[in-house]
Scaffold this motif. Structure first.
Motif, mmCIF file in Angstrom:
data_model
loop_
_atom_site.group_PDB
_atom_site.id
_atom_site.type_symbol
_atom_site.label_atom_id
_atom_site.label_comp_id
_atom_site.label_asym_id
_atom_site.label_seq_id
_atom_site.Cartn_x
_atom_site.Cartn_y
_atom_site.Cartn_z
ATOM 1 N N ARG A 64 -6.341 -13.005 5.235
ATOM 2 C CA ARG A 64 -5.017 -12.640 5.766
ATOM 3 C C ARG A 64 -4.484 -11.374 5.102
ATOM 4 O O ARG A 64 -3.801 -10.563 5.745
ATOM 5 C CB ARG A 64 -4.038 -13.783 5.540
ATOM 6 N N LEU A 65 -4.777 -11.196 3.814
ATOM 7 C CA LEU A 65 -4.318 -9.992 3.125
ATOM 8 C C LEU A 65 -4.954 -8.739 3.715
ATOM 9 O O LEU A 65 -4.269 -7.739 3.971
ATOM 10 C CB LEU A 65 -4.641 -10.096 1.628
ATOM 11 N N ILE A 66 -6.269 -8.774 3.936
ATOM 12 C CA ILE A 66 -6.939 -7.617 4.527
ATOM 13 C C ILE A 66 -6.466 -7.399 5.955
ATOM 14 O O ILE A 66 -6.260 -6.253 6.385
ATOM 15 C CB ILE A 66 -8.466 -7.806 4.481
ATOM 16 N N ALA A 67 -6.271 -8.493 6.712
ATOM 17 C CA ALA A 67 -5.783 -8.352 8.081
ATOM 18 C C ALA A 67 -4.375 -7.766 8.109
ATOM 19 O O ALA A 67 -4.060 -6.902 8.939
ATOM 20 C CB ALA A 67 -5.805 -9.715 8.784
ATOM 21 N N GLY A 68 -3.511 -8.214 7.201
ATOM 22 C CA GLY A 68 -2.157 -7.672 7.136
ATOM 23 C C GLY A 68 -2.157 -6.205 6.751
ATOM 24 O O GLY A 68 -1.395 -5.403 7.313
ATOM 25 N N LEU A 69 -3.011 -5.835 5.801
ATOM 26 C CA LEU A 69 -3.116 -4.430 5.411
ATOM 27 C C LEU A 69 -3.622 -3.587 6.577
ATOM 28 O O LEU A 69 -3.151 -2.464 6.806
ATOM 29 C CB LEU A 69 -4.049 -4.288 4.210
ATOM 30 N N THR A 124 -12.082 -4.001 10.423
ATOM 31 C CA THR A 124 -12.919 -5.118 10.881
ATOM 32 C C THR A 124 -14.069 -5.345 9.910
ATOM 33 O O THR A 124 -14.379 -6.486 9.529
ATOM 34 C CB THR A 124 -13.459 -4.833 12.288
ATOM 35 N N GLY A 125 -14.707 -4.247 9.487
ATOM 36 C CA GLY A 125 -15.770 -4.376 8.495
ATOM 37 C C GLY A 125 -15.269 -4.879 7.155
ATOM 38 O O GLY A 125 -15.941 -5.670 6.476
ATOM 39 N N LEU A 126 -14.069 -4.435 6.758
ATOM 40 C CA LEU A 126 -13.512 -4.894 5.489
ATOM 41 C C LEU A 126 -13.202 -6.389 5.526
ATOM 42 O O LEU A 126 -13.385 -7.094 4.524
ATOM 43 C CB LEU A 126 -12.245 -4.103 5.166
ATOM 44 N N ARG A 127 -12.727 -6.890 6.661
ATOM 45 C CA ARG A 127 -12.446 -8.331 6.763
ATOM 46 C C ARG A 127 -13.728 -9.151 6.688
ATOM 47 O O ARG A 127 -13.776 -10.185 6.025
ATOM 48 C CB ARG A 127 -11.720 -8.630 8.074
ATOM 49 N N VAL A 141 -1.670 -0.427 8.250
ATOM 50 C CA VAL A 141 -2.241 0.919 8.275
ATOM 51 C C VAL A 141 -2.437 1.424 9.696
ATOM 52 O O VAL A 141 -2.171 2.583 10.003
ATOM 53 C CB VAL A 141 -3.576 0.938 7.489
ATOM 54 N N THR A 142 -2.895 0.542 10.598
ATOM 55 C CA THR A 142 -3.189 0.953 11.972
ATOM 56 C C THR A 142 -2.034 0.723 12.921
ATOM 57 O O THR A 142 -2.188 0.874 14.122
ATOM 58 C CB THR A 142 -4.421 0.198 12.490
ATOM 59 N N HIS A 143 -0.863 0.330 12.380
ATOM 60 C CA HIS A 143 0.329 0.075 13.199
ATOM 61 C C HIS A 143 0.066 -0.986 14.264
ATOM 62 O O HIS A 143 0.461 -0.835 15.427
ATOM 63 C CB HIS A 143 0.814 1.363 13.849
ATOM 64 N N GLY A 144 -0.616 -2.061 13.852
ATOM 65 C CA GLY A 144 -0.823 -3.197 14.748
ATOM 66 C C GLY A 144 -2.007 -3.079 15.659
ATOM 67 O O GLY A 144 -2.223 -3.933 16.515
ATOM 68 N N VAL A 145 -2.843 -2.028 15.507
ATOM 69 C CA VAL A 145 -3.990 -1.851 16.399
ATOM 70 C C VAL A 145 -5.145 -2.746 16.009
ATOM 71 O O VAL A 145 -5.845 -3.280 16.857
ATOM 72 C CB VAL A 145 -4.430 -0.375 16.418
ATOM 73 N N SER A 146 -5.380 -2.919 14.701
ATOM 74 C CA SER A 146 -6.517 -3.727 14.257
ATOM 75 C C SER A 146 -6.288 -5.181 14.606
ATOM 76 O O SER A 146 -5.158 -5.669 14.680
ATOM 77 C CB SER A 146 -6.728 -3.582 12.746
ATOM 78 N N ALA A 147 -7.402 -5.902 14.808
ATOM 79 C CA ALA A 147 -7.325 -7.318 15.174
ATOM 80 C C ALA A 147 -6.778 -8.120 14.034
ATOM 81 O O ALA A 147 -7.110 -7.913 12.868
ATOM 82 C CB ALA A 147 -8.705 -7.826 15.565
ATOM 83 N N SER A 148 -5.902 -9.094 14.350
ATOM 84 C CA SER A 148 -5.297 -9.948 13.317
ATOM 85 C C SER A 148 -6.005 -11.282 13.267
ATOM 86 O O SER A 148 -6.808 -11.600 14.110
ATOM 87 C CB SER A 148 -3.819 -10.154 13.617
#
Length: 298
Positions: free
Chosen positions: A282-287, A225-228, A291-298
């Motif tokens: 979108r690239l950071i969100a996809g990464l 989230t911070g990286l996005r 990495v989190t197996h779909g846990v991080s917000a898209s």
């Protein structure tokens, strides 16, 4: 007894044997066609509404700016004025006379370096602040004060320190994008369940093993989230910084077009800036989802 006197019972009609309906498994072609139809339907559901909104906005823009006295060009004029820039974005006539591809490429190189440094330093400092109560008490107030300083306010100081526009722009990107990474990483570290810490103590993980096997996986959704947020701020900061430091870059291209009164070129550059910013997010969100197996917000 005659045959006529014999009463014969009517023969009972036997039911015809019913044919059992057997559902045949779908053929590979049918499965492939069904899968493609599902993908097309999903893409249409996501793409059609924004396209409708974009078309409506373009129509409103065209009708509004076609009137006499309008200071902004309509979309049709923007396309005609910037036709050469759209068709050939790779030309290079030397100096700053380059196509839009090279300006965007120069900006992306600065963002990649500054953002990478911010990601490494931000995750490390966020881990320290989140793990140590003393570090949080000592550093968190300083971070909260520094993160409120606007990005461009750092530029004169960086120019005085580095005496060069290139490292100054990279520093502005770094100092702008690091704060959300630090804060979100610290929040993620502080929210690690106590059970995880207890298990790590039982199996006697050393600090490095605890960091890689417990901290990072648990805090990964917060970190991404911070990286996005950081990548968005990086792209905003470089556009503003390049307007002041000059040289090749999409920010300088916009400023140079303004000085030359080429409003259509500014609009085209803004479209490219928005598209590139969307792709970076979108690239950071996809990464993050990977990495989190779909846990991080898209």
């Amino acid at each position: 007894m005659t045959l006529q006197a014999i009463k014969t019972e009517p023969a009972m009609a036997l039911p015809a044997p019913s044919a059992a309906v057997v559902a045949l498994p779908p053929t590979p072609k049918r499965r492939s066609a069904s899968r493609w139809l599902g993908m097309l339907r999903h893409a249409a559901v996501r793409a059609v509404p924004p396209l409708i909104v974009v078309v409506l906005l373009l129509v409103i823009w065209e009708l509004t700016c076609r009137r006499a006295g309008s200071t902004l060009p309509p979309p049709s004029r923007v396309l005609s004025d910037t036709r050469d820039l759209i068709i050939d974005p790779f030309y290079d006539h030397g100096g700053i006379d380059k196509g839009l591809f090279w300006h965007i490429y120069a900006s992306l190189k600065r963002v990649a370096l500054g953002y990478s440094l911010a990601a490494v330093a931000g995750i490390a400092l966020g881990t320290l602040v989140g793990q140590s109560i003393w570090a949080m008490r000592g550093l968190d107030p300083i971070f909260q004060v520094l993160r409120t300083i606007p990005p461009l306010a750092w530029l004169p100081l960086s120019l005085a320190a580095f005496r060069d526009g290139e490292p100054s722009a990279i520093f502005v990107i770094f100092i702008t994008s690091i704060w959300p990474i630090i804060i979100n990483t610290a929040v993620g570290i502080r929210n690690i369940p106590q059970d995880y810490r207890n298990v790590a103590a039982v199996v006697q993980l050393n600090p490095l093993e605890f960091f890689w096997k417990v901290m990072l996986p648990s805090a990964a959704p917060y970190i991404f989230t911070g990286l996005r947020i950081g990548i968005g701020l990086s792209w905003l900061a470089i556009i503003a910084a390049e307007m002041l430091i000059g040289g090749v870059g999409i920010g300088f291209f916009i400023w140079d077009a303004w000085n030359s009164s080429h409003i259509s070129e500014i609009i085209l550059a803004l479209v490219y800036v928005g598209i590139v910013g969307f792709v970076l997010d979108r690239l950071i969100a996809g990464l993050g989802k990977l990495v989190t197996h779909g846990v991080s917000a898209s």
